[in-house]
Design an enzyme around this catalytic site. Structure first.
Site, PDB file in Angstrom:
ATOM      1  CG  ASP A 253      -3.245   3.941   4.126  1.00  0.00           C
ATOM      2  OD1 ASP A 253      -4.299   3.821   4.766  1.00  0.00           O
ATOM      3  OD2 ASP A 253      -2.973   3.270   3.108  1.00  0.00           O
TER       4      ASP A 253
ATOM      5  CE  LYS B   6      -8.772  -2.835   4.036  1.00  0.00           C
ATOM      6  NZ  LYS B   6      -7.875  -2.133   3.139  1.00  0.00           N
TER       7      LYS B   6
ATOM      8  CD1 TRP C 113      -2.214  -2.086   1.992  1.00  0.00           C
ATOM      9  CD2 TRP C 113      -2.935  -1.312   0.020  1.00  0.00           C
ATOM     10  NE1 TRP C 113      -3.230  -2.897   1.550  1.00  0.00           N
ATOM     11  CE2 TRP C 113      -3.688  -2.455   0.352  1.00  0.00           C
ATOM     12  CE3 TRP C 113      -3.214  -0.651  -1.189  1.00  0.00           C
ATOM     13  CZ2 TRP C 113      -4.705  -2.955  -0.472  1.00  0.00           C
ATOM     14  CZ3 TRP C 113      -4.222  -1.153  -2.001  1.00  0.00           C
ATOM     15  CH2 TRP C 113      -4.948  -2.288  -1.645  1.00  0.00           C
TER      16      TRP C 113
END
Ligand SMILES: *Cc1c(COP(=O)(O)O)cnc(C)c1O
Length: 361
Positions: free
Chosen positions: A172, A196, A102
Site C-alpha cells: 500500500d 494524498k 491501515w
C-alpha cells in the site's frame, strides 16, 4: 486571496500550478467546448487524457512493461479486499506485517477470505517503528506478503524492503506514491488512493504484475476483479474521469516543473530535514518515531501535554497552518508534508513552532 498551508493527511494540497491549469480549462478543455467533468469517457478527447496519464506514470515511475496500470475507484480501502480476492489464489495463504491501522485493516479484510498470518507487528510500541523481518519468517507457500510502505498515521516508512524471496510483495503506497523513486520490479502489486500525493479523492491506482491477474476467487465481484479492468484498459465502466485528468496534470508537474522523482525526493528530504532537525533540538516538541524509520511525508510530534498540544493546534490554525492535529489514536500533532507542500510551508511551520516554544517556556 490567501491560501493556507494545509498539513492534512489527506485529501491534501495540490500544486498551485495544477489548480490554476484546471481552473483555466474548467469550461473548455483544449478547444473541446466542454469541461473534462462533462465529457464522455468513451470520447477521443478523454481517451487521450487517460492514455497520457498512464504513459506519464509509466515514464515517471519507470514501470516495467509486464505490469498493468489500473485506474480504479473505491479508495485504498477497497484494495484491502481486492488484493486478497485476486492474489490469495494458489494456497489461500497470505502473510501480513502490521505497521499501523491501515495494514491492520487490510489484514482484517484479507482474513475473511483465507489463511492469513501476522508475521510481525509494531503494535507493542504504538507503531512507532518498522519491525525487522527476515526471509525465514514468511511461509514458503504464502501467496503474497503484504506491507503498508508509508504509515500515514504513525509517520514510519520502509527505507528497506523486506526480503520475501520469490513470494510476491504487495504494498500500500497511498501516502508515498511519487514522493521518491521506487523499484516497481521488486513488487507483485502496488496500490494507492490518489488523494494524498496524486489527485483529488475518488481515484485509486493499482500497478499489478501481469501474471498475478486472472486467477481471482470464483465469487469475486466483477468490479473487484483486476482482470475486468485490465482487459478493458480501465474503461470497463465509467472511471473517475476528472481525477484522472488531475492526476495527469500532477504528473506533468512532476515531470516538467519538478524534474522527476529523484528531484522530488531531494525536495522532500530537504523539507523533512528542516522539521526533524528542529524537533531533535526542541525542548518543547518531540517526534514520536524512531529516527531510522522516519517518514518523509507524515511527521507526528507531541509536547507531552494535551492542553499544550490543543493550544498549539488552535494558534497554528489562526496563523494559516491548518489541519495539523494528530490522528485521534496518537494525539498531539501531525504535519503531512506531501509533494505539493512547498518548502516555505515547512519553513513557516518551523518558525511558528520556535515562536510558540519561546512563548510557552
Ligand atoms: C489514506 C490511506 C488509506 C485509505 O484510503 P481511502 O482512499 O480513504 O480508502 C489506506 N492506506 C493508507 C496508507 C492511507 O494513507
Amino acid at each position: 486571496m490567501a491560501r493556507v498551508y494545509n498539513f492534512s493527511a489527506g485529501p491534501s494540497m495540490l500544486p498551485e500550478s495544477v489548480l490554476k491549469k484546471a481552473a483555466a480549462e474548467m469550461l473548455d478543455y483544449e478547444g473541446s467546448g466542454q469541461s473534462v467533468m462533462e465529457m464522455s469517457h468513451r470520447s477521443k478527447v478523454f481517451d487521450n487524457i487517460i492514455k497520457s496519464a498512464e504513459a506519464l506514470l509509466r515514464e515517471i515511475m519507470n514501470i516495467p512493461d509486464n505490469y498493468k496500470v489500473l485506474f480504479l475507484q473505491g479508495g485504498g480501502s477497497t484494495q484491502f479486499a481486492m488484493v486478497a480476492l485476486n492474489l490469495m489464489n494458489k494456497n489461500n495463504k497470505a502473510d501480513y506485517i502490521i505497521t499501523g491501522q491501515w495494514a491492520k485493516k487490510a489484514y482484517q479484510e484479507a482474513k475473511r477470505y483465507g489463511d492469513v498470518k501476522v508475521v510481525a507487528s509494531s503494535e507493542d510500541k504504538t507503531y512507532t517503528y518498522i519491525p525487522k523481518t527476515d526471509r525465514s519468517m514468511f511461509r514458503e507457500d504464502a501467496d503474497y506478503v503484504y506491507i503498508c510502505m508509508n504509515n500515514t498515521i504513525y509517520g514510519t516508512v520502509y527505507h528497506e524492503l523486506p526480503d520475501t524471496g520469490d513470494i510476491p510483495l504487495v504494498a500500500d503506497i497511498s501516502s508515498c506514491i511519487l514522493s521518491e523513486p521506487i523499484d516497481v520490479s521488486k513488487f507483485g502489486l502496488l496500490f494507492a488512493g490518489a488523494q494524498k500525493n496524486m489527485a483529488g479523492a475518488g481515484l485509486t491506482i493499482a500497478i499489478v504484475r501481469e501474471d498475478l491477474i486472472g486467477n481471482a476467487m470464483d465469487f469475486t465481484p466483477t468490479m473487484l476483479n483486476y482482470a475486468t479492468h485490465a482487459d478493458k484498459d480501465s474503461l470497463y465502466n465509467t472511471p473517475p474521469c476528472y481525477q484522472i485528468y488531475i492526476a495527469k496534470l500532477v504528473l506533468e508537474w512532476i515531470k516538467n516543473e519538478v524534474g522527476g522523482l529523484d528531484k522530488m525526493k531531494e525536495l522532500n528530504e530537504k523539507k523533512a530535514k528542516l522539521l526533524y532537525d528542529f524537533l531533535d533540538s526542541s525542548e518543547l516538541f518531540k517526534g514520536t518515531v524512531v529516527a531510522e524509520d522516519r517518514s518523509l511525508m507524515n511527521v507526528p510530534f507531541v509536547t507531552g501535554d494535551k492542553d499544550m498540544d490543543a493550544k498549539f493546534v488552535e494558534e497554528a490554525t489562526k496563523a494559516g497552518l491548518v489541519n495539523i492535529k494528530g490522528h485521534r489514536t496518537v494525539g498531539g500533532m501531525r504535519a503531512s508534508i506531501y509533494n505539493a507542500m512547498p518548502y516555505e510551508g515547512v519553513e513557516k511551520l518551523v518558525e511558528f513552532m520556535k515562536k510558540f516554544e519561546a512563548e510557552n517556556k
